[in-house]
Design an enzyme around this catalytic site. Structure first.
Site, PDB file in Angstrom:
ATOM      1  N   HIS A  62      48.704  21.908  24.228  1.00 42.88           N
ATOM      2  CA  HIS A  62      48.438  20.155  24.602  1.00 42.88           C
ATOM      3  C   HIS A  62      48.064  19.768  25.070  1.00 42.88           C
ATOM      4  CE1 HIS A  62      51.184  17.126  26.224  1.00 42.88           C
ATOM      5  NE2 HIS A  62      49.964  15.886  25.853  1.00 42.88           N
ATOM      6  N   LEU A  65      41.832  15.676  23.197  1.00 40.75           N
ATOM      7  CA  LEU A  65      40.644  15.584  23.159  1.00 40.75           C
ATOM      8  C   LEU A  65      39.990  14.146  22.550  1.00 40.75           C
ATOM      9  CD1 LEU A  65      40.575  18.574  20.247  1.00 40.75           C
ATOM     10  CD2 LEU A  65      39.688  17.900  23.064  1.00 40.75           C
ATOM     11  N   ARG A  66      40.643  13.130  22.099  1.00 40.19           N
ATOM     12  CA  ARG A  66      40.127  11.358  22.740  1.00 40.19           C
ATOM     13  C   ARG A  66      39.333  11.126  21.294  1.00 40.19           C
ATOM     14  NH1 ARG A  66      43.989  10.099  26.225  1.00 40.19           N
ATOM     15  NH2 ARG A  66      43.556  11.092  28.352  1.00 40.19           N
ATOM     16  N   ASP A 153      53.719  11.797  22.325  1.00 41.92           N
ATOM     17  CA  ASP A 153      52.226  11.927  23.273  1.00 41.92           C
ATOM     18  C   ASP A 153      51.966  11.234  23.753  1.00 41.92           C
ATOM     19  OD1 ASP A 153      52.190  13.649  25.782  1.00 41.92           O
ATOM     20  OD2 ASP A 153      50.301  14.119  25.866  1.00 41.92           O
ATOM     21  N   ASN A 279      50.874  11.469  34.691  1.00 48.87           N
ATOM     22  CA  ASN A 279      52.639  11.383  34.684  1.00 48.87           C
ATOM     23  C   ASN A 279      52.920  12.730  32.786  1.00 48.87           C
ATOM     24  OD1 ASN A 279      54.808   9.937  33.411  1.00 48.87           O
ATOM     25  ND2 ASN A 279      53.339   9.177  31.646  1.00 48.87           N
ATOM     26  N   ASP A 306      48.077  19.633  29.114  1.00 47.27           N
ATOM     27  CA  ASP A 306      47.456  18.376  28.734  1.00 47.27           C
ATOM     28  C   ASP A 306      46.357  17.844  29.406  1.00 47.27           C
ATOM     29  OD1 ASP A 306      48.843  16.012  28.335  1.00 47.27           O
ATOM     30  OD2 ASP A 306      49.794  15.725  30.471  1.00 47.27           O
ATOM     31  N   HIS A 310      39.056  10.803  31.513  1.00 45.69           N
ATOM     32  CA  HIS A 310      38.638  10.320  31.718  1.00 45.69           C
ATOM     33  C   HIS A 310      37.514   9.563  32.158  1.00 45.69           C
ATOM     34  CE1 HIS A 310      42.353   8.376  30.617  1.00 45.69           C
ATOM     35  NE2 HIS A 310      43.502   9.400  30.915  1.00 45.69           N
TER      36      HIS A 310
HETATM   37 ZN   LIG Z   1      52.998  13.561  27.926  1.00 41.31          ZN
HETATM   38 ZN   LIG Z   2      49.556  14.496  27.347  1.00 39.01          ZN
END
Ligand SMILES: [Zn+2]
Ligand SMILES: [Zn+2]
Length: 420
Positions: A62, A65-66, A153, A279, A306, A310
């Site tokens: 999870h 990678l943007r 996701d 989140n 995850d 940012h």
């Molecule tokens: Zn999520």
């Molecule tokens: Zn995620």
């Protein structure tokens, strides 16, 4: 090209191996394992792994990678470099890029960008077109292009009938459905866990029930359809309890959690710390205890990051407006080793949660040191004491709540397909 890894402590739960062995790698594959000193080293590069753990390459199911679309936060090149630095040989990237990975051309773009990357990249396709929850994406096309799993996701699939159909279709292609469990009618505009801390800070809360309701729904749908369901980023005691119960009844459900959910509570938000905004949100000590128990007894199969990069300008704004998420690839192993050092997990449990189980769930390569398997290997110094310094991260983004933390244990070498 041959590499001999000598004198290491090999931990390979898939083969129930936990002993001192040498490993010979040849042509990108594991050629042979043998007692220390027993393998011939002719023409081989020799790595002395004395005092080190030698484990199947870590797999993170999870990661965000943007790329495409948000290259200022992370690219496939920088994200895989961060993965390699953290000991990961393979990572799965979530589809919430711009455009969303809901079709063959985006999947193929990601795979071509990843061809010479520092780690293997397994793209995850979207469940619905644009992850808008309105129309199913072409799962067969995504599967043919190379996706093992689909997920919306970042957002839940709020329409239960849509999720039911996704689980039904998934069986045709043996795809994994990864669910971001959040009932958005309950989470609303919340920015942190609903409880005493949110009340004290005057911030809008997200109740644990926002996750639990969706976990319950998706388990029911997995039971109804027989599709393979994987619950993303478990953060609540309720989810752990329901997944444990579902597994006991034979439902095809697996689950993951992240280091922040077993390391921090919502207390970390005090001071309006945007680095503790994610989140699902950080929960309470009771939830942390349940997640540790779930990891110990195998209710939670996998540890993932995850990883959500940012920019600092985005993260340093007002709490209400800061984006959710933290980077995790370069701190995950150290934080999970803390569970071993604290006596909660064994080293074998750690390798299972970070490599063996993800490979099994994804039906991917790796996750084992069997002869003839791909030579994806992580060498860990379990005693190396180090301080997290986000400014040194390979990741383009530095948004971590763990900056300055002292950790023990670190990946010192990450081999992908026999390449160091
Ligand atoms: Zn999520
Ligand atoms: Zn995620």
């Amino acid at each position: 090209m041959k590499i001999l890894i000598k004198n290491g402590h090999i931990i390979d739960p898939a083969n129930k191996v936990d002993e001192m062995l040498d490993i010979l790698v040849s042509d990108g594959k594991i050629a042979k394992l043998g007692k220390p000193g027993s393998l011939s080293a002719d023409n081989a590069q020799v790595i002395d792994a004395a005092g080190r753990l030698v484990v199947p390459g870590l797999i993170d199911m999870h990661v965000h990678l943007r790329e495409p679309g948000f290259e200022y936060k992370e690219t496939i090149a920088t994200g895989t470099a961060a993965a390699k630095a953290g000991g990961f040989t393979s990572i799965c990237c979530m589809p919430n890029t711009n455009p969303v990975n809901d079709n063959r051309s985006i999947t193929e773009f990601i795979l071509s960008q990843a061809r010479d990357a520092a780690a293997r990249v397994y793209p995850i396709g979207a469940i619905t077109k644009g992850s808008k929850g309105e129309e199913l994406a072409e799962m067969g096309e995504l599967h043919a292009a190379g996706c093992f799993a689909v997920s919306d996701d970042g957002k839940p699939v709020m329409n239960a009938s849509m999720m039911r159909r996704a689980l039904e279709y998934s069986k045709i292609f043996d795809m994994l459905i990864i669910s971001h469990c959040e009932d958005s009618s309950l989470s609303g505009t919340g920015v942190m866990n609903e409880g005493v801390v949110s009340t004290a800070l005057g911030l809008r809360g997200i109740p644990r029930a926002a996750e639990d309701v969706m976990t319950a729904r998706d388990i029911s749908l997995a039971e109804l359809t027989g599709g393979r369901l994987h619950i993303a980023h478990v953060s609540t005691a309720g989810s752990v309890r329901m997944i444990r119960d579902a597994k006991a009844r034979g439902v095809k459900v697996t689950a993951e959690t992240c280091p922040h959910y077993f390391t921090l509570t919502d207390e970390a938000v005090r001071g309006y710390n945007t680095m503790a905004k994610m989140n699902p949100p950080l929960r309470t000590a009771d939830d942390v205890a349940a997640i540790k128990q779930g990891l110990k007894d195998g209710t939670i199969d996998a540890i993932v990051t995850d990883h959500a990069p940012h920019g600092m300008d985005e993260k340093s704004g007002e709490f209400d407006y800061a984006p959710f998420g933290i980077v995790g690839l370069e701190t995950s192993l150290g934080l999970t080793l803390k569970l071993v050092n604290d006596g909660i997990l064994t080293l074998s449990d750690l390798v299972t949660r970070m490599s063996t189980a993800p490979a099994r769930i994804l039906k991917s390569n790796g996750g084992t040191l069997s002869a003839a398997a791909v030579a994806d290997i992580t060498i860990i110094d379990p005693n190396l004491e180090w301080t997290v310094d986000a400014s040194q991260f390979k990741s383009k983004s530095k948004n971590t709540p763990f900056n300055g933390w002292k950790l023990k244990g670190k990946a010192v070498q990450t081999m992908v397909g026999g390449r160091l």
